[in-house]
Design a protein around this motif. Structure first.
Motif, mmCIF file in Angstrom:
data_model
loop_
_atom_site.group_PDB
_atom_site.id
_atom_site.type_symbol
_atom_site.label_atom_id
_atom_site.label_comp_id
_atom_site.label_asym_id
_atom_site.label_seq_id
_atom_site.Cartn_x
_atom_site.Cartn_y
_atom_site.Cartn_z
ATOM 1 N N ARG A 4 -43.719 -35.763 -30.740
ATOM 2 C CA ARG A 4 -43.485 -36.626 -29.566
ATOM 3 C C ARG A 4 -42.263 -37.507 -29.809
ATOM 4 N N ASN A 5 -42.152 -38.056 -30.998
ATOM 5 C CA ASN A 5 -40.979 -38.880 -31.318
ATOM 6 C C ASN A 5 -39.680 -38.105 -31.113
ATOM 7 N N ILE A 6 -39.667 -36.869 -31.591
ATOM 8 C CA ILE A 6 -38.461 -36.048 -31.464
ATOM 9 C C ILE A 6 -38.172 -35.753 -29.999
ATOM 10 N N LYS A 7 -39.202 -35.432 -29.245
ATOM 11 C CA LYS A 7 -39.007 -35.136 -27.827
ATOM 12 C C LYS A 7 -38.544 -36.373 -27.061
ATOM 13 N N ASN A 8 -39.173 -37.498 -27.350
ATOM 14 C CA ASN A 8 -38.795 -38.736 -26.657
ATOM 15 C C ASN A 8 -37.345 -39.107 -26.928
ATOM 16 N N ALA A 9 -36.863 -38.730 -28.118
ATOM 17 C CA ALA A 9 -35.469 -39.006 -28.456
ATOM 18 C C ALA A 9 -34.532 -37.948 -27.880
ATOM 19 N N GLY A 10 -35.114 -36.952 -27.196
ATOM 20 C CA GLY A 10 -34.288 -35.900 -26.599
ATOM 21 C C GLY A 10 -33.646 -34.989 -27.625
ATOM 22 N N LEU A 11 -34.323 -34.799 -28.757
ATOM 23 C CA LEU A 11 -33.714 -34.061 -29.875
ATOM 24 C C LEU A 11 -34.419 -32.756 -30.222
#
Length: 221
Positions: free
Chosen positions: A51-58
């Motif tokens: 989720r962290n990676i997705k939220n950062a758009g990465l």
DNA sequence: GACCAGGCACATC
DNA sequence: GATGTGCATGGT
């Protein structure tokens, strides 16, 4: 010998728990990333990292590859072992970009044998991670063995608990029709029943596999 | 506060 | 080749 029991266990698990809808991931890259993140780690913690990676758009191979290691480490922190896993993800991506220009489609052209050898050559990708990627990201007909697989089958007296990984994989692949959909479901079902019941300290009450007589013989004091 | 999680590499014997 | 150890957060 034993192969019928292996099929019986599958039938019981599938009747009890139904489809597990594995691998929980939207893209091929996300599945591969998850395979590293979940090493010796609960999926609940992995979800936070993803989720962290997705939220950062990465959530893309090129973006993660370009990301400084300390940034990646912070994003995947909830998944535990974050420094080591950062290096493992980076080494996988280095392999992907050095050899295949970052294209998972190009990797998909490799034969089963070549793909497995390539994956195992990456530091941080061992047999279970390689086979998870083979099966769940590339649809190859490989049975993914894990700690639950060995524990469950040993508690049913089908194998020695410390049975070699490759032997166990061959046992399962030999006992079942070569079907990626079946292998996908069965591994997921092993994880499901393992998490709920077949822990190091067994929770046998209400376990659908009902190996209680064997287990109580092994664990009673 | 223990125990455990969808492993792996490395050191040492 | 087998066995032991470090890696780390978060839920039960």
């Amino acid at each position: 010998m034993g192969s019928n029991k292996i099929r019986d266990i599958y039938d019981i698990l599938f009747k009890t728990f139904g489809h597990q809808h594995w691998w929980p991931g939207d893209t091929q890259f996300e599945i591969i990333l998850g395979a590293i993140l979940t090493q010796n780690t609960s999926w609940q913690n992995v979800e936070k990292a993803i989720r962290n990676i997705k939220n950062a758009g990465l959530m893309a191979a090129a973006k993660i590859y370009a990301l400084p290691e300390d940034c990646l480490a912070q994003l995947i922190r909830p998944a535990g072992y974050f420094n080591i896993k950062t290096k493992r993800i980076k080494s996988l991506l280095k392999w992907l970009f050095d050899n295949y220009e970052g294209s998972l489609e190009a990797v998909g052209n490799l034969s089963d044998h070549a793909l497995r050898e390539q994956l195992l050559g990456i530091k941080g990708v061992g047999r279970e991670t390689a086979d998870s990627i083979m099966l769940y990201a590339f649809g190859r007909v490989v049975f993914v063995v894990d700690a639950y697989t060995a524990r469950i089958l040993s508690r049913h007296g089908l194998i020695d608990e410390y049975c070699d990984y490759e032997q166990l994989r061959e046992l399962l692949e030999g006992a079942l029709p070569a079907d990626a959909v079946l292998f996908n479901e069965y591994h997921a079902l092993f994880v499901r029943v393992g998490k709920d019941y077949c822990r190091p300290k067994p929770r046998c009450a209400d376990c659908p596999l009902n190996c209680l007589p064997i287990v109580s013989g092994l664990f009673e004091q």
